[in-house]
Design a protein around this motif. Structure first.
Motif, PDB file in Angstrom:
ATOM      1  N   THR A   2     -15.085  -9.251 -15.934  1.00 37.42           N
ATOM      2  CA  THR A   2     -14.924 -10.235 -14.861  1.00 37.42           C
ATOM      3  C   THR A   2     -13.448 -10.426 -14.561  1.00 37.42           C
ATOM      4  O   THR A   2     -12.560  -9.964 -15.292  1.00 37.42           O
ATOM      5  CB  THR A   2     -15.531 -11.585 -15.285  1.00 37.42           C
ATOM      6  OG1 THR A   2     -14.827 -12.038 -16.429  1.00 37.42           O
ATOM      7  CG2 THR A   2     -16.990 -11.451 -15.607  1.00 37.42           C
ATOM      8  N   GLY A   3     -13.233 -11.155 -13.469  1.00 39.56           N
ATOM      9  CA  GLY A   3     -11.850 -11.434 -13.072  1.00 39.56           C
ATOM     10  C   GLY A   3     -11.119 -12.244 -14.138  1.00 39.56           C
ATOM     11  O   GLY A   3      -9.945 -11.994 -14.419  1.00 39.56           O
ATOM     12  N   ARG A   4     -11.854 -13.154 -14.742  1.00 42.92           N
ATOM     13  CA  ARG A   4     -11.200 -13.999 -15.732  1.00 42.92           C
ATOM     14  C   ARG A   4     -10.747 -13.184 -16.938  1.00 42.92           C
ATOM     15  O   ARG A   4      -9.625 -13.342 -17.438  1.00 42.92           O
ATOM     16  CB  ARG A   4     -12.162 -15.098 -16.177  1.00 42.92           C
ATOM     17  CG  ARG A   4     -11.425 -16.258 -16.843  1.00 42.92           C
ATOM     18  CD  ARG A   4     -12.386 -17.186 -17.506  1.00 42.92           C
ATOM     19  NE  ARG A   4     -12.953 -18.133 -16.550  1.00 42.92           N
ATOM     20  CZ  ARG A   4     -13.689 -19.169 -16.951  1.00 42.92           C
ATOM     21  NH1 ARG A   4     -13.943 -19.361 -18.229  1.00 42.92           N
ATOM     22  NH2 ARG A   4     -14.201 -19.980 -16.072  1.00 42.92           N
ATOM     23  N   ARG A   6      -9.982 -10.080 -16.898  1.00 37.36           N
ATOM     24  CA  ARG A   6      -8.835  -9.263 -16.487  1.00 37.36           C
ATOM     25  C   ARG A   6      -7.540 -10.082 -16.517  1.00 37.36           C
ATOM     26  O   ARG A   6      -6.496  -9.597 -16.947  1.00 37.36           O
ATOM     27  CB  ARG A   6      -9.085  -8.715 -15.078  1.00 37.36           C
ATOM     28  CG  ARG A   6      -9.819  -7.373 -15.082  1.00 37.36           C
ATOM     29  CD  ARG A   6      -9.774  -6.738 -13.704  1.00 37.36           C
ATOM     30  NE  ARG A   6     -10.700  -7.373 -12.774  1.00 37.36           N
ATOM     31  CZ  ARG A   6     -11.970  -6.978 -12.655  1.00 37.36           C
ATOM     32  NH1 ARG A   6     -12.433  -5.978 -13.351  1.00 37.36           N
ATOM     33  NH2 ARG A   6     -12.770  -7.580 -11.816  1.00 37.36           N
ATOM     34  N   LEU A   7      -7.640 -11.339 -16.087  1.00 37.63           N
ATOM     35  CA  LEU A   7      -6.461 -12.225 -16.082  1.00 37.63           C
ATOM     36  C   LEU A   7      -5.946 -12.422 -17.507  1.00 37.63           C
ATOM     37  O   LEU A   7      -4.747 -12.281 -17.795  1.00 37.63           O
ATOM     38  CB  LEU A   7      -6.823 -13.580 -15.459  1.00 37.63           C
ATOM     39  CG  LEU A   7      -5.675 -14.582 -15.284  1.00 37.63           C
ATOM     40  CD1 LEU A   7      -4.639 -14.032 -14.309  1.00 37.63           C
ATOM     41  CD2 LEU A   7      -6.191 -15.926 -14.804  1.00 37.63           C
ATOM     42  N   GLY A  10      -4.359  -9.378 -18.852  1.00 37.59           N
ATOM     43  CA  GLY A  10      -3.018  -9.141 -18.309  1.00 37.59           C
ATOM     44  C   GLY A  10      -1.981 -10.044 -18.949  1.00 37.59           C
ATOM     45  O   GLY A  10      -0.818  -9.674 -19.087  1.00 37.59           O
ATOM     46  N   LEU A  11      -2.421 -11.278 -19.308  1.00 42.70           N
ATOM     47  CA  LEU A  11      -1.453 -12.222 -19.861  1.00 42.70           C
ATOM     48  C   LEU A  11      -1.168 -11.964 -21.337  1.00 42.70           C
ATOM     49  O   LEU A  11      -0.037 -12.096 -21.788  1.00 42.70           O
ATOM     50  CB  LEU A  11      -1.970 -13.655 -19.666  1.00 42.70           C
ATOM     51  CG  LEU A  11      -1.847 -14.204 -18.237  1.00 42.70           C
ATOM     52  CD1 LEU A  11      -2.458 -15.586 -18.150  1.00 42.70           C
ATOM     53  CD2 LEU A  11      -0.393 -14.244 -17.783  1.00 42.70           C
ATOM     54  N   TRP A  12      -2.184 -11.628 -22.129  1.00 39.56           N
ATOM     55  CA  TRP A  12      -1.984 -11.523 -23.585  1.00 39.56           C
ATOM     56  C   TRP A  12      -2.822 -10.408 -24.171  1.00 39.56           C
ATOM     57  O   TRP A  12      -3.998 -10.319 -23.817  1.00 39.56           O
ATOM     58  CB  TRP A  12      -2.348 -12.863 -24.243  1.00 39.56           C
ATOM     59  CG  TRP A  12      -1.716 -13.000 -25.592  1.00 39.56           C
ATOM     60  CD1 TRP A  12      -2.354 -12.829 -26.785  1.00 39.56           C
ATOM     61  CD2 TRP A  12      -0.384 -13.324 -25.867  1.00 39.56           C
ATOM     62  NE1 TRP A  12      -1.472 -13.022 -27.805  1.00 39.56           N
ATOM     63  CE2 TRP A  12      -0.237 -13.324 -27.265  1.00 39.56           C
ATOM     64  CE3 TRP A  12       0.748 -13.586 -25.059  1.00 39.56           C
ATOM     65  CZ2 TRP A  12       0.965 -13.592 -27.908  1.00 39.56           C
ATOM     66  CZ3 TRP A  12       1.941 -13.874 -25.700  1.00 39.56           C
ATOM     67  CH2 TRP A  12       2.038 -13.874 -27.122  1.00 39.56           C
ATOM     68  N   ARG A  15       2.132  -6.405 -22.572  1.00 35.40           N
ATOM     69  CA  ARG A  15       2.269  -4.949 -22.650  1.00 35.40           C
ATOM     70  C   ARG A  15       3.330  -4.503 -21.661  1.00 35.40           C
ATOM     71  O   ARG A  15       3.366  -5.007 -20.545  1.00 35.40           O
ATOM     72  CB  ARG A  15       0.940  -4.286 -22.286  1.00 35.40           C
ATOM     73  CG  ARG A  15      -0.061  -4.232 -23.428  1.00 35.40           C
ATOM     74  CD  ARG A  15      -1.288  -3.474 -22.992  1.00 35.40           C
ATOM     75  NE  ARG A  15      -1.876  -4.074 -21.800  1.00 35.40           N
ATOM     76  CZ  ARG A  15      -2.905  -4.947 -21.853  1.00 35.40           C
ATOM     77  NH1 ARG A  15      -3.437  -5.295 -23.005  1.00 35.40           N
ATOM     78  NH2 ARG A  15      -3.387  -5.453 -20.773  1.00 35.40           N
ATOM     79  N   GLN A  20       3.512  -3.910 -14.829  1.00 37.66           N
ATOM     80  CA  GLN A  20       4.065  -5.205 -15.256  1.00 37.66           C
ATOM     81  C   GLN A  20       5.550  -5.300 -14.906  1.00 37.66           C
ATOM     82  O   GLN A  20       6.020  -6.322 -14.404  1.00 37.66           O
ATOM     83  CB  GLN A  20       3.882  -5.365 -16.774  1.00 37.66           C
ATOM     84  CG  GLN A  20       2.462  -5.644 -17.211  1.00 37.66           C
ATOM     85  CD  GLN A  20       2.153  -7.134 -17.226  1.00 37.66           C
ATOM     86  OE1 GLN A  20       3.019  -7.955 -16.961  1.00 37.66           O
ATOM     87  NE2 GLN A  20       0.909  -7.483 -17.526  1.00 37.66           N
TER      88      GLN A  20
END
Lengths: 239, 110
Positions: A2-4, A6-7, A10-12, A15, A20
């Motif tokens: 899901t989008g969540r 993926r978020l 991306g945050l933790w 990388r 990035q």
């Protein structure tokens, strides 16, 4: 995924990827621009972000305002000058009025006077000095420029009169007796010769066996006063 | 994470360093910032959709900024700068809102 998710991914954990880094670089530029803009808007009032035409309008308004205020200042200054002048004039008028009052008061006998002059003393042992002789003396003194005269404590003014006969003489109704002491303010060099001329006051009185002495003095005080009398009918016709 | 760090560092640097903006660029900075914001929201939405491509993001970011600045510049030359920049801000604002709505649906599922 899901989008969540993926978020979060991306945050933790962080990388270091090409995506990035590129996004970080662009976001850095965005943050910089944002901060600069916020700063310049907040610290330099409205003028910094204003456009040219707005600035021109504001300038024109300020010019108008300056002009208006300048006009107002000029008119207020003119008013101030006017007020200063008028108060100066009022002060001057008051000063002149006061001087005039003093002069007229000396003439009318309502204020005391002092100055150079002479003292004329007529000692009359035999009671032969008549009222008209005293009046002659007064006239002679006036003709010689006497400015203030008193006789035995009576101020001599325009309507003063002498009555009675030798020895019993009234001045304005007040009985006076010998010796008759005239205190006269005027120019001593004029007054004394005027009394002493041949056939004048002194000689006439000495013919009547009176003793006459004339003394010059630098300081004669004429302090006998006449009450201020308001005329019943006559009113000032000026104004 | 590094992207967020980049944004934070940019804000801090702008506040601390206080760089002097050239007068020529100054009128376009606010519009450029809003355009960049639009690109960022668009990128965030693409990431949540799973279709994020960094090359697209870079191009859209730069082109947004350049086009917005160009429109304002043109408006100033035509004498309608104030109206045109208002129009640009409105359009970008609408886009930001719609992107924000998509992001919201992803994050909160509502």
């Amino acid at each position: 995924m899901t989008g969540r998710q993926r978020l979060v991914a991306g945050l933790w954990p962080p990388r270091v990827t090409r995506a990035q880094l590129t996004v970080a670089a662009l976001l850095f530029v965005l943050g910089l621009g944002l901060a600069i803009q916020v700063r310049s808007t907040s610290d330099n009032s409205a003028l910094r972000g204003a456009r040219q035409e707005d600035l021109v309008r504001i300038l024109a308004e300020l010019d108008n305002r300056t002009e208006r205020l300048e006009d107002e200042k000029q008119s207020l200054e003119a008013q101030r000058t006017e007020l200063e002048n008028s108060s100066d004039q009022a002060e001057e008028a008051r000063k002149q009025t006061r001087q005039k009052e003093q002069q007229l008061g000396i003439l009318a006998g309502t204020v005391a006077a002092r100055g150079p002059g002479i003292t004329l003393t007529i000692a009359d042992g035999s009671g032969s000095v008549e009222a008209d002789m005293l009046l002659d003396a007064i006239q002679e003194l006036r003709a010689a420029g006497a400015e203030a005269i008193q006789v035995n404590g009576n101020r001599i003014v325009a309507d003063t009169y002498f009555t009675g006969t030798g020895g019993d003489i009234d001045v304005d109704g007040n009985r006076i007796g010998a010796p008759y002491i005239f205190k006269v303010i005027g120019k001593p060099q004029d007054l004394e010769p005027a009394l002493n001329i041949p056939g004048g006051v002194v000689q006439t009185l000495e013919k009547e066996r009176a003793t006459v002495t004339v003394t010059r003095s630098e300081k004669i005080v004429v302090d006998a006063l006449r009450p201020v009398k308001r005329p019943d009918y006559a009113r000032s016709s000026t104004r | 994470m590094i992207a967020v760090l980049g944004l934070v560092i940019g804000v801090v640097a702008g506040l601390l360093v206080r760089p002097e903006v050239p007068a020529v660029v100054e009128p376009y900075l606010p519009i450029a910032v809003v355009a960049a914001l639009d690109a960022v929201f668009g990128g965030l939405r693409a990431m949540l959709d799973g279709i994020f491509v960094d090359k697209v993001f870079v191009v859209s970011f730069l082109s947004n900024v350049v086009v917005a600045a160009l429109i304002v510049f043109l408006g100033d030359k035509l004498g309608v700068g104030a109206q045109l920049s208002t129009g640009v801000v409105v359009v970008l604002g609408i886009r930001i809102f719609s992107n924000a709505a998509a992001i919201r649906r992803h994050v909160f599922r509502a």
